[in-house]
Design a protein around this motif. Structure first.
Motif, PDB file in Angstrom:
ATOM      1  N   ALA A  94       9.994 -35.715 -28.094  1.00  0.00           N
ATOM      2  CA  ALA A  94       8.700 -35.439 -28.729  1.00  0.00           C
ATOM      3  C   ALA A  94       7.923 -34.377 -27.956  1.00  0.00           C
ATOM      4  N   MET A  95       8.094 -34.368 -26.629  1.00  0.00           N
ATOM      5  CA  MET A  95       7.381 -33.395 -25.798  1.00  0.00           C
ATOM      6  C   MET A  95       7.981 -31.991 -25.874  1.00  0.00           C
ATOM      7  N   LEU A  96       9.097 -31.844 -26.592  1.00  0.00           N
ATOM      8  CA  LEU A  96       9.744 -30.536 -26.741  1.00  0.00           C
ATOM      9  C   LEU A  96       9.296 -29.806 -27.998  1.00  0.00           C
ATOM     10  N   ALA A  97       8.426 -30.420 -28.807  1.00  0.00           N
ATOM     11  CA  ALA A  97       8.130 -29.889 -30.141  1.00  0.00           C
ATOM     12  C   ALA A  97       7.525 -28.486 -30.123  1.00  0.00           C
ATOM     13  N   GLY A  98       6.809 -28.142 -29.060  1.00  0.00           N
ATOM     14  CA  GLY A  98       6.188 -26.818 -28.992  1.00  0.00           C
ATOM     15  C   GLY A  98       4.950 -26.865 -28.132  1.00  0.00           C
ATOM     16  N   PRO A  99       4.093 -25.825 -28.207  1.00  0.00           N
ATOM     17  CA  PRO A  99       2.870 -25.821 -27.398  1.00  0.00           C
ATOM     18  C   PRO A  99       2.017 -27.047 -27.719  1.00  0.00           C
ATOM     19  N   GLY A 100       1.513 -27.707 -26.682  1.00  0.00           N
ATOM     20  CA  GLY A 100       0.651 -28.865 -26.879  1.00  0.00           C
ATOM     21  C   GLY A 100       1.381 -30.161 -27.170  1.00  0.00           C
ATOM     22  N   ALA A 101       2.706 -30.142 -27.176  1.00  0.00           N
ATOM     23  CA  ALA A 101       3.454 -31.345 -27.546  1.00  0.00           C
ATOM     24  C   ALA A 101       3.335 -32.452 -26.498  1.00  0.00           C
ATOM     25  N   VAL A 102       3.153 -32.079 -25.236  1.00  0.00           N
ATOM     26  CA  VAL A 102       2.989 -33.100 -24.196  1.00  0.00           C
ATOM     27  C   VAL A 102       1.694 -33.872 -24.449  1.00  0.00           C
ATOM     28  N   ARG A 103       0.618 -33.149 -24.669  1.00  0.00           N
ATOM     29  CA  ARG A 103      -0.679 -33.787 -24.940  1.00  0.00           C
ATOM     30  C   ARG A 103      -0.613 -34.626 -26.217  1.00  0.00           C
ATOM     31  N   THR A 104      -0.012 -34.070 -27.255  1.00  0.00           N
ATOM     32  CA  THR A 104       0.081 -34.797 -28.529  1.00  0.00           C
ATOM     33  C   THR A 104       0.867 -36.088 -28.361  1.00  0.00           C
TER      34      THR A 104
END
Length: 426
Positions: free
Chosen positions: A406-416
């Motif tokens: 899920a954290m690989l999805a793109g910019p901001g994915a870690v926060r999301t």
């Protein structure tokens, strides 16, 4: 102070101190690396190997120096003494004892010291190596503190770097909070340090206090803030604690650890955590960085999280597979190892002896394209030497993989991803 260098001008005075019958204790604050006699491959360090062959007259390694000074005390009548490690590592007294004995036994085998010296060292009525738990966050000297002191009119507050790379200064920036729990094993008496707030107890309680701090109440929370702080662009722990998502994350991690905490009795784990979260970590006068704490994470995880996971697996009334936030830390660490932050900017990864091997296993995983993550995590997450357990056997491997993807999805994915976990599992 005197420098413990056998080739320097202070050595004769140190020998005199150790020969004095009134000496009750010698304390050590040399960092965990100071006790190491072997390298990562298990080979004896060159300085230690040289000391073992040369004997007690020209020691260079700290453990050999301690053994040599004890030998001088033995020769001067063998009066009792306590050798007290106050370094922030598990079973520190045991580490010190093993280091001293490694040198002494090598010398005895070579005929450089008598067997009676080993017998004296082994007699706990003569020589002890008390265990301790110490807790006081003391980061590197801070430019912010330096400026504040200079604004007060103090001069010569220069921060310097030693020849080994350590930052030193005429000041120490440290927090007010401090704990020292000491095994009460002093064969030649001791000062009344309990009047200054030191806790004296037995070895089992010291070990519980150390495990409480390192395995539940402080260090695991530090590691979580370290990896996510780096990913989210923070440069101080205090600033992270003003981030509602990160604050909630560490509160949840603490809550997951508390059911299996090592409770020492003399300190309350719940009160300790509350102090960490509400007073210590948010303190802006302690400019500690997530980048510093993220160093050597592979070596820290088995100590900071492994015990909690192992205790969960041993309980019949708790399910380790139900943990949600601890595996989120593991997923964040793997995402951190990719060296790209949440804004997709290149990010330095702090030094770690396993980083090259781990990053090689993650080769091919690209931020922005989650489908590039196939089975690269399996050899990492199944490694019980890193996590204390095989995460797949514990029912946490797939959970960790899902959060990582899920954290690989793109910019901001870690926060999301962080927010989704916090909201769904609140």
């Amino acid at each position: 102070g005197y420098k413990a260098d056998c080739a320097g001008p202070d050595w004769a005075r140190l020998v005199q101190v150790f020969q004095n019958p009134s000496l009750q204790l010698a304390s050590f604050t040399i960092t965990e690396k100071g006790y190491a006699l072997t390298d990562l491959a298990g080979e004896t360090l060159p300085a230690a190997r040289q000391d073992f062959a040369a004997g007690p007259d020209a020691p260079r390694h700290t453990m050999s120096i301690a053994a040599a000074l004890l030998y001088r005390r033995f020769q001067a009548g063998g009066h009792p003494i306590a050798m007290v490690s106050m370094d922030n590592c598990a079973q520190n007294g045991k580490k010190l004892r093993e280091g001293v004995f490694a040198a002494a036994e090598a010398w005895e085998r070579a005929g450089l010291v008598p067997a009676a010296f080993l017998a004296w060292l082994s007699d706990e009525k003569k020589v002890t190596f008390p265990w301790s738990m110490i807790d006081k966050i003391t980061p590197h000297p801070s430019e912010q503190v330096k400026k504040a002191l200079e604004d007060l009119g103090l001069q010569d507050m220069t921060i310097s770097r030693t020849n080994t790379g350590t930052l030193i200064a005429p000041f120490v920036n440290a927090e007010t909070t401090e704990y020292l729990v000491l095994e009460d094993a002093f064969p030649n008496g001791r000062p009344p340090l309990e009047r200054a707030g030191v806790y004296f107890t037995d070895r089992a309680t010291v070990e519980k206090a150390e495990k409480m701090k390192v395995g539940t109440c402080l260090n695991p929370l530090h590691t979580a803030l370290a990896v996510y702080g780096c990913l989210l662009g923070y440069t101080t722990i205090a600033a992270e604690m003003a981030d509602p998502d990160l604050r909630a994350l560490v509160e949840h991690i603490a809550a997951e650890g508390l059911p299996v905490v090592e409770d020492p009795g003399l300190l309350s784990p719940r009160k300790f955590i509350d102090e960490v979260l509400h007073q210590r970590f948010p303190n802006p006068a302690i400019p500690d960085t997530p980048q510093r704490i993220a160093a050597d994470t592979s070596q820290k995880l088995p100590v900071r999280y492994g015990g909690t996971l192992q205790r969960y697996t041993q309980r019949t009334d708790l399910a380790v597979s139900a943990l949600e936030y601890i595996p989120l830390v593991f997923a964040g660490w793997c995402r951190y190892l990719l060296g790209v932050d949440d804004a997709l900017r290149e990010m330095p990864v702090s030094p770690d002896p396993m980083a090259p091997a781990l990053q090689a296993l993650l080769a091919g995983v690209k931020v922005g394209t989650p489908e590039t993550c196939t089975d690269q995590l399996r050899p990492i997450l199944s490694n019980a030497a890193i996590f204390g357990v095989d995460l797949y056997q514990a029912g946490l491997g797939e959970k960790t993989e899902a959060a990582f993807r899920a954290m690989l999805a793109g910019p901001g994915a870690v926060r999301t991803t962080l927010r989704r976990y916090l909201s769904e599992r609140a």
